[in-house]
Design a protein around this motif. Structure first.
Motif, mmCIF file in Angstrom:
data_model
loop_
_atom_site.group_PDB
_atom_site.id
_atom_site.type_symbol
_atom_site.label_atom_id
_atom_site.label_comp_id
_atom_site.label_asym_id
_atom_site.label_seq_id
_atom_site.Cartn_x
_atom_site.Cartn_y
_atom_site.Cartn_z
ATOM 1 N N TRP A 91 0.832 -1.211 0.000
ATOM 2 C CA TRP A 91 0.000 0.000 0.000
ATOM 3 C C TRP A 91 0.861 1.254 0.000
ATOM 4 N N LYS A 92 1.967 1.201 0.742
ATOM 5 C CA LYS A 92 2.844 2.362 0.878
ATOM 6 C C LYS A 92 3.947 2.399 -0.180
ATOM 7 N N ALA A 93 3.968 1.413 -1.088
ATOM 8 C CA ALA A 93 5.038 1.352 -2.086
ATOM 9 C C ALA A 93 5.073 2.634 -2.907
ATOM 10 N N PRO A 94 6.261 3.217 -3.079
ATOM 11 C CA PRO A 94 6.368 4.454 -3.868
ATOM 12 C C PRO A 94 6.149 4.207 -5.346
ATOM 13 N N ILE A 95 5.706 5.226 -6.045
ATOM 14 C CA ILE A 95 5.542 5.147 -7.498
ATOM 15 C C ILE A 95 6.921 5.184 -8.129
ATOM 16 N N LEU A 177 2.487 -0.108 -17.869
ATOM 17 C CA LEU A 177 2.048 0.971 -16.983
ATOM 18 C C LEU A 177 2.649 2.290 -17.461
ATOM 19 N N LYS A 178 1.819 3.296 -17.639
ATOM 20 C CA LYS A 178 2.314 4.558 -18.160
ATOM 21 C C LYS A 178 2.105 5.740 -17.220
ATOM 22 N N SER A 179 1.265 5.576 -16.228
ATOM 23 C CA SER A 179 0.987 6.729 -15.373
ATOM 24 C C SER A 179 1.119 6.358 -13.900
ATOM 25 N N PRO A 180 1.473 7.332 -13.058
ATOM 26 C CA PRO A 180 1.534 7.086 -11.613
ATOM 27 C C PRO A 180 0.203 6.578 -11.058
ATOM 28 N N LYS A 181 -0.894 7.048 -11.637
ATOM 29 C CA LYS A 181 -2.211 6.617 -11.172
ATOM 30 C C LYS A 181 -2.394 5.120 -11.380
ATOM 31 N N GLN A 182 -1.953 4.602 -12.522
ATOM 32 C CA GLN A 182 -2.069 3.164 -12.795
ATOM 33 C C GLN A 182 -1.218 2.351 -11.832
ATOM 34 N N GLN A 183 -0.005 2.824 -11.584
ATOM 35 C CA GLN A 183 0.879 2.114 -10.654
ATOM 36 C C GLN A 183 0.307 2.118 -9.242
ATOM 37 N N LYS A 184 -0.235 3.254 -8.845
ATOM 38 C CA LYS A 184 -0.830 3.347 -7.521
ATOM 39 C C LYS A 184 -2.015 2.396 -7.396
ATOM 40 N N TYR A 185 -2.815 2.308 -8.462
ATOM 41 C CA TYR A 185 -3.973 1.413 -8.452
ATOM 42 C C TYR A 185 -3.542 -0.042 -8.290
ATOM 43 N N LEU A 186 -2.473 -0.445 -9.003
ATOM 44 C CA LEU A 186 -1.997 -1.816 -8.897
ATOM 45 C C LEU A 186 -1.412 -2.100 -7.520
ATOM 46 N N GLY A 192 -4.742 -5.051 -1.254
ATOM 47 C CA GLY A 192 -6.041 -5.645 -0.958
ATOM 48 C C GLY A 192 -6.010 -7.160 -1.040
ATOM 49 N N LEU A 193 -5.259 -7.695 -2.021
ATOM 50 C CA LEU A 193 -5.162 -9.145 -2.163
ATOM 51 C C LEU A 193 -4.441 -9.765 -0.966
ATOM 52 N N PHE A 194 -3.355 -9.148 -0.524
ATOM 53 C CA PHE A 194 -2.651 -9.645 0.655
ATOM 54 C C PHE A 194 -3.555 -9.582 1.893
#
Length: 207
Positions: A91-95, A177-186, A192-194
């Motif tokens: 969850w806290k992983a940086p982009i 992945l091309k945008s910070p938003k996509q990376q944040k979503y993943l 959530g899966l963990f």
């Protein structure tokens, strides 16, 4: 173990390995964050834990584990806590800069192996499950150590192939992945899966 019995066991291994679980989630997370070649070291840790679990069952200690409440609970809640810790880190992983095509390698191979090892070893359900499945494929008229060795080699080989698929799939996702938003979503999705895996593990009860 006859060829027919081994073939049935081999099919069961494919079904068990492909079924999504904490190991699959950990493999996808490693592939996403570190790429295939580096992230796949996580799978080695998963197999080391699986080998120990099969060894425990082959030695007869699996029955003791499955029938001892305190041992079961200690491993169970350690597993829940570890999965929640992984959820927090994800969850806290940086982009990251996704232009690095080989993925990030800010975690050593040793740490990735330990990561996978703890994910598998801290799941008491795995030992109880293996205890219920493995003996069904034993030929009691033949030496059991040899049969357990064959089953261990079969299961580990298949699981390595399946985890390679999960890791590789996630590493391919990293490249699109091309945008910070996509990376944040993943990142949030894997968190959530963990968390979901931790919740399901918390519901496991001793047979």
């Amino acid at each position: 173990m006859s060829y027919q019995m081994w073939f049935a066991f081999m099919l069961a291994c494919w079904i068990i390995s492909i079924s999504p679980g904490a190991g699959a989630i950990a493999s996808m997370s490693s592939g996403l964050n570190y790429g295939f070649r580096h992230g796949y070291w996580n799978a080695l840790g998963l197999q080391l834990a699986l080998l120990i679990q099969i060894g425990v069952i082959a030695a007869g200690a699996g029955v003791l584990f499955a029938t001892t409440p305190w041992a079961f609970l200690i491993v169970k809640w350690f597993g829940v806590g570890y999965l929640l810790y992984l959820a927090y880190l994800q969850w806290k992983a940086p982009i990251q800069n996704i232009e690095i095509s080989n993925g990030l390698q800010n975690k050593s191979r040793k740490k990735l192996i330990i990561h996978g090892f703890l994910v598998n070893l801290s799941n008491p359900k795995a030992i109880v499950f293996l205890l219920a499945v493995l003996p069904q494929f034993l030929d009691l008229t033949r030496p059991q150590p040899t049969q357990y060795a064959i089953m261990a080699m079969t299961m580990i080989t298949i699981d390595l192939i399946v985890m390679a698929g999960y890791t590789g799939l996630a590493s391919k996702v990293l490249r699109i992945l091309k945008s910070p938003k996509q990376q944040k979503y993943l990142n949030r999705t894997f968190a959530g899966l963990f968390s979901g895996a931790a919740f399901l593990l918390s519901l496991v009860r001793q047979s």
